[in-house]
Enzyme design. Structure first.
Site, PDB file in Angstrom:
ATOM      1  N   CYS A 380       0.828  -1.203   0.000  1.00 24.57           N
ATOM      2  CA  CYS A 380       0.000   0.000   0.000  1.00 24.57           C
ATOM      3  C   CYS A 380       0.866   1.258   0.000  1.00 24.57           C
ATOM      4  O   CYS A 380       1.469   1.561  -1.017  1.00 24.57           O
ATOM      5  CB  CYS A 380      -1.010  -0.056   1.136  1.00 24.57           C
ATOM      6  SG  CYS A 380      -2.489   0.885   0.739  1.00 24.57           S
ATOM      7  N   HIS A 507      -3.620  -5.176   0.287  1.00 27.24           N
ATOM      8  CA  HIS A 507      -3.034  -5.717   1.528  1.00 27.24           C
ATOM      9  C   HIS A 507      -3.081  -7.248   1.503  1.00 27.24           C
ATOM     10  O   HIS A 507      -4.040  -7.839   2.007  1.00 27.24           O
ATOM     11  CB  HIS A 507      -3.819  -5.214   2.742  1.00 27.24           C
ATOM     12  CG  HIS A 507      -3.655  -3.762   2.993  1.00 27.24           C
ATOM     13  ND1 HIS A 507      -2.789  -3.251   3.925  1.00 27.24           N
ATOM     14  CD2 HIS A 507      -4.257  -2.689   2.418  1.00 27.24           C
ATOM     15  CE1 HIS A 507      -2.862  -1.934   3.928  1.00 27.24           C
ATOM     16  NE2 HIS A 507      -3.744  -1.571   3.019  1.00 27.24           N
ATOM     17  N   GLU A 509      -1.584  -9.252   3.276  1.00 28.45           N
ATOM     18  CA  GLU A 509      -1.476  -9.813   4.627  1.00 28.45           C
ATOM     19  C   GLU A 509      -2.831 -10.200   5.220  1.00 28.45           C
ATOM     20  O   GLU A 509      -2.906 -11.102   6.056  1.00 28.45           O
ATOM     21  CB  GLU A 509      -0.733  -8.843   5.563  1.00 28.45           C
ATOM     22  CG  GLU A 509      -1.457  -7.534   5.933  1.00 28.45           C
ATOM     23  CD  GLU A 509      -1.266  -6.421   4.922  1.00 28.45           C
ATOM     24  OE1 GLU A 509      -0.931  -6.704   3.759  1.00 28.45           O
ATOM     25  OE2 GLU A 509      -1.479  -5.241   5.300  1.00 28.45           O
TER      26      GLU A 509
HETATM   27  N1  GLN Z   1      -2.101   6.605   2.669  1.00 27.33           N
HETATM   28  C1  GLN Z   1      -2.173   5.838   1.470  1.00 27.33           C
HETATM   29  C2  GLN Z   1      -3.531   5.942   0.795  1.00 27.33           C
HETATM   30  O1  GLN Z   1      -4.484   6.302   1.404  1.00 27.33           O
HETATM   31  C3  GLN Z   1      -1.836   4.386   1.734  1.00 27.33           C
HETATM   32  C4  GLN Z   1      -2.832   3.705   2.622  1.00 27.33           C
HETATM   33  C5  GLN Z   1      -2.323   2.415   3.200  1.00 27.33           C
HETATM   34  O2  GLN Z   1      -1.118   2.163   3.241  1.00 27.33           O
HETATM   35  N2  GLN Z   1      -3.215   1.586   3.698  1.00 27.33           N
HETATM   36  O3  GLN Z   1      -3.649   5.665  -0.380  1.00 27.33           O
END
Ligand code: GLN
Length: 530
Positions: A380, A507, A509
């Site tokens: 992310c 994600h 994970e």
């Molecule tokens: N802050 C970034 C976004 O909103 C990444 C979010 C995250 O890592 N879950 O796109």
């Protein structure tokens, strides 16, 4: 109709109710019952999505896009099932619903009260998981006696009264502290906590006692005597090396057969834990040890990256490798210390996150990994930082950035998604939950996902790789390895000329379980152990 098990906690917080609940569920599942688990959280936030990780650890995301308590991650990892919004309810959500009904006039002029309206709403949420399950386990957050959990305790009391004790039991998790000066285990705090429960009209059916030392039969008898329980229903839960040992420890204590007896269930089979045990065997007998750097800003908090740590544990066991995680504070990484900081690790993961702090350190770590051919997995925000790094240092777009950190950058390589731009409310408004991704057949990811063209992964973000930069990045050697087929949003970037360099907007994970370790983590650990 399903049977119900309520899990309450006494004496202290952080006793691991989630792990005990998940372990009980695992044993009953292994005996052939359809089981699900639910967590009721007594705070007023609608969900933990708006909570800082310092407050409440990781926010776990389900397939249907619910931002939930991290215990749901344990439930999924243990049971290999998918949970949903219905598996995590907060006081905030309950009140929101009741107040909304009141505004609609649904209470027909009645005074709306905690009892019966809030407690009825709690009971409805608990029973909403009935269909399709033999057993529903409900974990009550907090500790018995907390003001905010009182309506939940009252709802359990009523349910037990309505359903009868054969259909509904209470398992109370408590702590038996060891006083080293007296060289003794102490039962008094547990006696008090059970008295507290009794005061609310609930006699626990089983006591599970967290302890650093073994409980001998005299302590079990004593606890039983003071808490109105037979000694078999006083269960020892010794501290374990790994959370994944707990189901087997509970099996040894015969917790599952005890529950089956109390709920008058017809036992189906001896527990089939073959896959679980083979996982544990590999977990406990690694052929080698490797170190992986986890670069993030909440590294001092055990719970902030819970699912990533567990996914690495699953991947390590799959590869018969012990993964030692080296937490690296991103804010402390500089150009001067990066090679020293990363000298001992076999690969790095750059963590998800929000906001400015530690961003430049993450970018420096990624540049080092890219240039030194250190395996890299960006998740992310970690993926977004990899794009920024590549844009700055390979495309030479000086000052390239994400508009999250730098609103007026000349090169907004990461920008807020179109659909997000008019959203003002913070809670539950990110791009959340499972979305499809189509893999590029010439990518590493395609091979890693066993040559599947279509995958689905879970998300939690507002920003994306700016489509204007996809082509220039590709030409310079960073490819889009996976895109969302509906809107072309880039979900995976890779550098094919690198040993192992993958950034994912989603994600992975969240979907790694004991029985289905996530392929990206498995392949990353495999590469790191080469
Ligand atoms: N802050 C970034 C976004 O909103 C990444 C979010 C995250 O890592 N879950 O796109």
């Amino acid at each position: 109709m399903a049977k119900y098990i309520f899990v309450t906690g006494g004496v202290s917080s952080s006793l691991g109710k989630g792990i005990i609940a998940a372990s009980v569920a695992k044993l009953l599942q292994a005996r052939g019952f359809a089981v699900t688990i639910q967590k009721l959280d007594p705070y007023i936030n609608i969900d933990p999505g708006t909570l800082n990780p310092y407050e409440h650890g990781e926010c776990y995301v389900t397939e249907d896009g619910a931002e939930t308590d991290l215990d749901l991650g344990h439930y999924e990892r243990f049971l290999n099932i998918k949970t949903s919004q219905a598996n995590n309810i907060t006081t905030g959500r309950i009140y929101q619903h009741v107040i909304q009904k009141e505004r609609e006039g649904a209470y027909l002029g009645k005074t709306v009260q905690v009892v019966p309206h809030i407690t009825d709403e709690i009971k409805n949420y608990i029973k909403s998981l009935d269909a399709g399950h033999d057993i529903v386990i409900t974990e009550i957050g907090g500790t018995v006696g907390d003001i905010e959990s009182l309506p939940y305790i009252e709802a359990i009391r009523q349910l037990r009264w309505e359903m009868g004790k054969d259909n509904c039991i209470v398992l109370h998790l408590t702590l038996i502290p060891y006083l080293s000066a007296a060289k003794e285990l102490k039962t008094k705090p547990t006696q008090h906590s059970v008295k507290e429960l009794l005061g609310f009209g609930i006699q626990p059916d089983i006591l599970v006692c967290r302890t650093e030392h073994s409980l001998d039969s005299s302590i079990r008898r004593k606890l039983g005597l003071f808490c109105n329980l037979d000694a078999q229903s006083v269960i020892e839960a010794r501290d374990a090396d790994s959370i994944y040992d707990v189901p087997l420890l509970m099996l040894k204590e015969k917790l599952d057969t005890n529950i089956i007896g109390k709920l008058r269930l017809v036992d189906r089979q001896e527990p089939d834990l073959t896959r679980w045990k083979s996982f544990l065997g590999r977990l406990k007998n690694p052929l080698q040890e490797i170190k992986i750097g986890l670069v993030g800003k909440y590294i001092e908090l055990q719970d902030a990256y819970k699912s990533i740590l567990e996914a690495l544990t699953h991947a390590g066991a799959t590869n018969e490798v012990k993964v030692r995680i080296i937490p690296i504070q991103s804010a402390s990484i500089t150009k001067e210390n990066v090679s020293q900081t990363l000298s001992e690790v076999a690969g790095i993961i750059v963590a998800p996150g929000f906001g400015e702090r530690g961003i430049e350190g993450k970018i420096i770590a990624i540049q080092y990994a890219r240039e030194e051919h250190l395996p890299f997995l960006g998740i992310c925000l970690g993926m977004q930082c990899a794009v920024v790094e590549f844009a700055r240092n390979v495309l030479n777009l000086s000052g390239a950035a994400s508009t999250e950190m730098s609103a007026d950058t000349a090169y907004p390589v990461i920008k807020m998604m179109e659909e997000q731009q008019h959203i003002r409310q913070k809670g539950g408004t990110m791009r959340l939950g499972a979305f499809d991704c189509e893999l590029n057949p010439n990518s590493r990811s395609f091979a890693i996902y066993n040559q599947r063209k279509h995958i689905s992964e879970r998300h939690r973000h507002r920003y994306e790789l700016n489509p204007d930069f996809v082509q220039p990045l590709d030409t310079a050697g960073m490819i889009a390895a996976g895109v969302n087929p509906q809107n072309n949003l880039v979900e995976i970037v890779e550098i094919p000329s690198h040993r192992w360099f993958v950034g994912v907007q989603f994600h992975p994970e969240y979907k790694s379980t004991v029985e289905n370790p996530h392929p990206l983590f498995v392949d990353f650990v495999k590469e790191c152990s080469r």
